[in-house]
Design an enzyme around this catalytic site. Structure first.
Site, PDB file in Angstrom:
ATOM      1  N   ASP B  41       0.869  -1.135   0.007  1.00 46.62           N
ATOM      2  CA  ASP B  41      -0.097   0.044  -0.020  1.00 46.62           C
ATOM      3  C   ASP B  41       0.931   1.320   0.019  1.00 46.62           C
ATOM      4  O   ASP B  41       1.704   1.368   0.570  1.00 46.62           O
ATOM      5  CB  ASP B  41      -1.077   0.130   1.211  1.00 46.62           C
ATOM      6  CG  ASP B  41      -2.077   0.876   1.069  1.00 46.62           C
ATOM      7  OD1 ASP B  41      -1.928   2.118   0.731  1.00 46.62           O
ATOM      8  OD2 ASP B  41      -3.281   0.436   1.219  1.00 46.62           O
ATOM      9  N   ASP B 110      -8.911   1.160  -4.020  1.00 50.08           N
ATOM     10  CA  ASP B 110      -9.760   2.210  -3.937  1.00 50.08           C
ATOM     11  C   ASP B 110      -9.814   2.819  -5.355  1.00 50.08           C
ATOM     12  O   ASP B 110     -10.107   4.202  -5.296  1.00 50.08           O
ATOM     13  CB  ASP B 110      -9.563   3.039  -2.486  1.00 50.08           C
ATOM     14  CG  ASP B 110      -8.154   3.723  -2.763  1.00 50.08           C
ATOM     15  OD1 ASP B 110      -7.359   3.727  -3.836  1.00 50.08           O
ATOM     16  OD2 ASP B 110      -7.872   4.334  -1.910  1.00 50.08           O
ATOM     17  N   ASN B 111      -9.131   2.356  -6.185  1.00 44.63           N
ATOM     18  CA  ASN B 111      -9.315   3.424  -7.337  1.00 44.63           C
ATOM     19  C   ASN B 111      -8.978   2.599  -8.766  1.00 44.63           C
ATOM     20  O   ASN B 111      -8.409   1.411  -8.664  1.00 44.63           O
ATOM     21  CB  ASN B 111      -8.015   4.450  -7.392  1.00 44.63           C
ATOM     22  CG  ASN B 111      -6.686   3.852  -7.486  1.00 44.63           C
ATOM     23  OD1 ASN B 111      -6.087   3.666  -8.469  1.00 44.63           O
ATOM     24  ND2 ASN B 111      -5.996   3.373  -6.556  1.00 44.63           N
ATOM     25  N   CYS B 166     -13.500  25.645 -20.287  1.00 39.34           N
ATOM     26  CA  CYS B 166     -14.256  26.850 -20.458  1.00 39.34           C
ATOM     27  C   CYS B 166     -15.390  26.998 -19.468  1.00 39.34           C
ATOM     28  O   CYS B 166     -15.852  27.767 -18.861  1.00 39.34           O
ATOM     29  CB  CYS B 166     -14.989  26.729 -21.708  1.00 39.34           C
ATOM     30  SG  CYS B 166     -13.616  26.753 -23.184  1.00 39.34           S
TER      31      CYS B 166
END
EC number: 2.3.2.-
Lengths: 535, 647
Positions: B41, B110-111, B166
């Site tokens: 980790d 977690d991703n 934008c």
């Protein structure tokens, strides 16, 4: 104090997002009793200590064995020989310094003999790996004291939970797809006035395209009603026509092309929601009609007093409706218009909550209870007002009712057993091994050499159970073999699973948020399936 | 009991991630008898982890998760072997050989970036992988085995939402736009400056130009592009940071540039405000004078959950700027701050700046608590769900190791028992999708882009790394000459970066062979040239549903979004690159109480859910979460709650 509050806010941030600060408050004032610090027991308690319950007390007369250390993370080699309640308390306490940990080095049976009121003090009692006789004794004591009782068992690859609570009120049931409470079909005076203050025709272009859709629908509904004999659009066709009617309200450019007005599009999209008639949901109506609500005495729990107050409100100020919820969805509008509209609903909700709390006061007075903190009453009435359409009361049966030959839920058992592999079979097997334990003072198949002999003994128990309840169901031999093979083992993974599920249910009970299961939950770790049964 | 005999629990297993699920998983593995465990980790421990990551205590805050998890487990069970890596699993050291050391890999991530990567590594090494995720009360576990099951990337995941520049700089229309802007602003002022994170008005906004100008812009776009980085429509040539520094981080001066001058400048671009409501500039002095005394008095509930008034926001802005300035000063010359949602002044700054901008653009302001949810992509997380999921992972693991892969399941955990009274919904594992761009034998994709406008760098960063999850791609053009377009070796092809694909003869129908040696992965990219992409869209993958506005009636497919794991959009804690993570939306459902609080999150949730539903295939076989708690909603009349057929 402020500092600790801030640090708690940080530590509990991720869960405050689920149950809010008031949910956390009830958690922090809860005192949980765990009977038996086995692997399942400590896993459950771990999941309650981490989110920060106020206190726990472990009741356990056993001393720590080598086997305990093998499957229990919160017991270590040097705790062997010590009392299990004490050893587990020490390690669980380390998880969260905000939690106060206590232990009693006695068996639940002994406590029940000497001091049965002991258990009345707890917010919830969780009994783990208990024999049937102890469960039934606790059931009777806790039932009459109205203390929720959660029975948990990991048996081989089967997990079991049973919730015993006479009556559990849920104020915030957190429904997933709640309809908005907008009252457009019968706008209250303040809302009517607010709608009046808008004149869509005389607005400049910017204001027109920044008017909240609620106003747009209300305005068009007003005109529709006057053109249609005061009948709102009811069926699909009429609603389509109404949508078209709103669409015609969109401003046009000089060349006749409609402007891009998103708020109107939003209004059209929300026609269904907006036209949803305001009425009291049948679940709440049923509660209103129940005896507890109508017959308020000095013994009536506060939830019912408040519910009665809501009913009084509906009958009087509310003109047949519940208190206004006071929230509106996000929408396209400029801040000022949105806030003004929001305030109309919010203020009405506050007003209604105040009216409810007046009724509470009157009721309390009529039953001779005075001095009830009005502050608390107001706060709770606001919460109640916001959630009044979602109020729920969960009533479980007692274990005594479940076990009695006269009141056993035979239908549920036999109809589930139409499928011989339904999770119900595990329930019946668990009951059978309990019976085995009663007869032999041990569980079947604990040692390998016993397995063969015990299969036939367990089969006898199964048959006597089925006979006693005159259950005409068939239990496959495979299950009897499997349960003997389990040897009452408590594998850690099953304990971990149950630890998560049981703690979650305990949190629901403690916080009065979300609806708990009713009343039996079975988990099959082999097939990773589960079921809830009503027994 | 018998299981431990069947499989060899002495061989090594790998746990990727030592967070919520990771902690529970380590405990379960050890107590199930696993003897050799490696855990990796990248993250360090934070206070907000302590409500569920039980191997950590307050004294461990700031330390390596993997290391502390190892030490805590060893205290309880001194006889196991645990190797801890405080590192990113995407680091090239962890190559296919490394993965081959294990008999089983378990993700507790977690991703999505890291999940994609581990998926590919396990496919390359042919090691079984258990994938899992939780979000609030929901959770999911599944098993991935090369050739037998779907891989993590077989089903298209909803694309991660990004916002056009934008919109962020000129015309925000949702609170999230202002929050993203405020986070950019933080980096511009206190952190690492990034040209992609400009906050000042964008004069090159095509929408602002009148018809004739717009034509010109089209014609000269290529030319304009080259110089774009130099003037990019910024008002000032000095960088925002230099300017701020020159004022000594004077909060009032900053305030006036950001919330008055820049807004006045935007007002001059009147084309923008023809159909939109124009923003209102703020003047510090006026706000101070008109501040009402009760604006400062606290409401009920937690401080975090209050919505501040405008003057309250001004003060919060001033206060946080001052705190951050002194932090920066203490760190010395050239120091940079890194934005972190759990760092109070950084979070205060974003709350204040985002809310002020929301106010200016006539949006309803948000509490700090809500801004934090959105800015930090916070997914609620609790101990109980993780405990349940980690229990399920080990049981699936035991099945794999005893050779019973056919009895493995994908398991969904519902919030409450569904209409069939099931809390757990097991589904049979699906076979691989034949044309999956990852696990097919010869993966191939079609990408629509404009070869005159797409640079080699954006092919590499936006398309190959971000969209197709590669770590170090090599690209060769199939032009018969084998021209090398991108080399992962440093210094070989950097000069190509700013050139356009057309410069290398790439045109409609060109094929690019892309290799990632670390992932042992080859992808054939077919280029489809087009001039017709929407504003700010660089490319489109063919066959993939583009993001559309959500339709109102979408059934929640919460379970689906869990598939993508919980903190997907957040800082990938176990991957090294955190590129666009910050401009994505929370993909969980929030249960929190604060009145209107969760609406924004909920809406964004709908968007993602919707895009899921659009992919069709996914939704038909994933179970729908039962929306009515067992007894609650009478509105739900159908009972097809688990549409999975176990055939």
């Amino acid at each position: 104090m402020a500092a600790t509050k801030a640090s708690k806010e940080q530590k509990y941030d991720r869960q405050l997002r689920l149950w809010g600060d008031h949910g956390q408050e009830s958690l922090e004032s809860a005192h949980v009793c765990l009977i038996n610090a086995t692997a399942t027991g400590t896993e459950i308690l771990k999941n309650l200590v981490l989110p920060g319950i106020g206190a726990f007390t472990i009741v356990d007369g056993h001393t720590v064995s080598g086997e305990d250390v093998g499957n229990n993370f919160f017991l270590s080699n040097n705790s062997i020989g010590k009392n299990r309640a004490q050893a587990a308390t020490e390690l669980l306490q380390e998880l969260n310094s905000d939690v106060s940990g206590n232990f009693v080095e006695e068996s639940p049976n002994k406590l029940l003999d000497n001091n049965p009121e002991f258990f009345n003090r707890f917010t919830i009692v969780i009994g783990v790996q208990l024999p049937e006789s102890t469960c039934l004794r606790l059931d009777s004591v806790l039932w009459s004291a109205s203390v929720p009782f959660l029975v948990c068992k990991s048996y081989g690859l089967i997990g079991y939970m049973r919730l015993v609570v006479q009556e559990h009120s849920v104020i915030e049931s957190h429904p997933d797809n709640a309809l908005e409470d907008l009252r457009l079909n019968q706008p209250f005076a303040e809302l009517k006035n607010h709608i009046q203050s808008y004149d869509l025709d005389s607005m400049d272009k910017k204001d027109h395209s920044h008017t909240p859709w609620i106003i747009i629908v209300a305005k068009h509904l007003e005109r529709w009603l006057s053109e249609h004999n005061l009948q709102p659009p009811k069926n699909y066709k009429e609603k389509e026509a109404f949508r078209q009617f709103i669409r015609e309200g969109i401003r046009k450019k000089e060349n006749g092309v409609p402007e891009d007005e998103e708020n109107f599009e939003e209004a059209i999209k929300n026609v269904n929601t907006a036209l949803n008639p305001t009425k009291i949901p049948s679940t709440v109506e049923d509660l209103f009609n129940s005896e507890e609500c109508n017959d308020v005495t000095s013994q009536t729990p506060s939830f019912w007093v408040m519910l009665r107050a809501v009913k009084e409100f509906a009958l009087n100020e509310g003109n047949g409706s519940l208190p206004v919820r006071g929230t509106i969805p996000d929408m396209i509008a400029d801040s000022q218009k949105f806030i003004n509209l929001q305030n109309v609903y919010r203020e009405k909700a506050m007003q209604d909550a105040a009216a409810v709390s007046k009724h509470v006061e009157c009721l309390l007075q009529s039953i001779g209870k005075v001095g009830y903190s009005t502050y608390i009453a107001n706060r709770r009435c606001r919460c109640l007002g916001k959630n009044s359409s979602f109020l729920r009361v969960v009533r479980c049966r007692s274990l005594a009712e479940e076990y009695s030959v006269d009141t056993v839920n035979k239908d549920e058992i036999t109809s589930s057993m139409d499928n011989p592999d339904s999770e119900m079979v595990f329930y019946l097997m668990l009951r059978s091994v309990d019976r085995f334990y009663q007869q032999h003072s041990r569980y079947p198949g604990v040692y390998n050499y016993q397995v063969e002999d015990d299969i036939s003994k367990l089969k006898l128990c199964v048959n006597s159970l089925l006979q006693e309840y005159s259950l005409n169901v068939n239990i496959k031999d495979d299950y009897i073999h499997e349960f003997c093979r389990y040897g009452a083992a408590e594998p850690h993974t099953v304990a971990a699973f149950l630890g998560g599920s049981a703690a979650q249910e305990a949190i629901k009970i403690i916080s009065h948020q979300f609806v708990p299961f009713n009343n039996t939950f079975i988990y099959n770790a082999m097939s990773q399936t589960s079921a809830t049964l009503q027994l | 009991v018998a299981l431990s005999k069947v499989c060899n629990i002495y061989r090594k297993v790998l746990v990727v991630g030592a967070g919520g699920i990771g902690c529970e998983l380590l405990k379960n593995l050890v107590l199930t008898g696993f003897k050799n465990i490696e855990v990796i980790d990248l993250d360090t421990i934070d206070v907000s982890n302590l409500n569920r990551q039980f191997l950590f205590q307050k004294k461990h805050v700031g330390k390596s998760k993997a290391q502390v998890a190892k030490e805590s487990v060893l205290q309880f069970c001194p006889t196991v072997n645990i190797t801890a890596y405080h590192d990113s699993i995407m680091n090239p050291d962890y190559n296919v050989e490394f993965f081959r050391n294990f008999m089983l890999v378990m993700n507790a991530l977690d991703n999505r970036a890291a999940r994609n990567h581990v998926n590919r590594m396990c496919l390359a090494a042919d090691i079984p992988l258990i994938e899992s995720g939780t979000a609030g009360y929901l959770g999911q576990v599944t098993v991935i085995k090369k050739g037998l099951t779907e891989c993590y990337e077989c089903q298209p995941k909803p694309t991660q939402k990004t916002f056009p520049g934008c919109t962020i700089r000129n015309t925000p229309s949702e609170p999230i736009h202002c929050i993203v802007w405020a986070k950019y602003l933080f980096n511009q002022l206190f952190g690492e400056e990034d040209a992609d994170q400009e906050v000042s008005p964008d004069t090159a906004d095509p929408e602002a130009a009148c018809e004739q100008q717009r034509l010109e812009i089209h014609e000269h776009h290529t030319a304009a592009r080259a110089t774009a980085s130099e003037n990019d429509g910024d008002i000032k040539r000095v960088s925002t940071k230099d300017w701020a520094r020159s004022t000594g981080y004077d909060a009032v001066k900053l305030f006036h540039k950001l919330f008055k001058d820049d807004i006045m400048y935007l007002l001059t671009m009147d084309k923008l405000w023809k159909t939109r409501k124009a923003p209102t500039p703020l003047v510090w002095q006026q706000l101070e004078d008109s501040a009402s005394p009760q604006e400062l008095s606290a409401g009920s509930g937690l401080k975090d959950q209050q919505v501040l008034g405008v003057w309250g926001l001004c003060q919060l802005f001033q206060h946080s700027v001052e705190t951050l300035r002194s932090q920066l000063q203490e760190m010395g010359e050239g120091a940079e701050l890194v934005w972190d949602k759990d760092d109070p002044p950084a979070m205060d700054f974003v709350t204040a700046a985002a809310n002020l901008r929301m106010h200016i653009f006539s949006m309803n302001t948000k509490s700090r608590f809500d801004v934090k949810s959105m800015a930090g992509n916070i997914i609620p997380a609790i101990a109980t769900t993780n405990a349940v999921i980690a229990g399920l992972i080990v049981l699936e693991g035991l099945k794999i190791l005893s050779g019973e892969l056919e009895s493995c399941r994908t398991i969904f955990l519902n919030k409450c028992p569904n209409l069939r009274k099931k809390l757990l919904v097991p589904c049979i594992l699906d076979p691989p999708i034949a044309n999956c761009y990852v696990c097919a034998s010869k993966p191939e994709v079609m990408v629509k882009l404009n070869v005159h406008k797409t640079t080699v760098l954006s092919l590499q960063d936006r398309i190959l790394k971000e969209r197709f999850g590669m770590v170090a791609p090599d690209v060769q053009i199939e032009d018969g000459k084998g021209t090398i377009l991108i080399s992962s070796e440093e210094g070989e092809t950097e000069t190509n970066n700013s050139k356009f694909l057309a410069d290398f003869g790439i045109r409609n129908g060109s094929r690019l062979q892309v290799d990632d040696f670390l992932q042992d992965y080859t992808l054939l990219v077919n280029v489809l040239h087009t001039e017709e992409l929407e504003r700010d869209v660089e490319f489109e993958v063919v066959g993939e549903a583009p993001d559309k506005a959500p339709s109102p009636q979408t059934t929640p497919e919460e379970v689906n979004s869990v598939t993508n794991g919980n903190k997907d959009s957040a800082q990938p804690s176990t991957s090294s690159k955190a590129e666009d993570d910050d401009i994505m939306i929370v993909d969980s459902e929030e249960e929190n109480e604060g009145a209107s609080s969760s609406t924004a999150a909920a809406t964004s949730g709908t968007k993602r859910k919707h895009s899921d539903a659009e992919t069709g295939e996914t939704s038909t076989k994933r179970p729908r979460t039962d929306q009515s708690s067992a007894a609650a909603a009478p509105t739900d009349d159908d009972d097809d709650d688990d549409i999975i057929t176990l055939d």
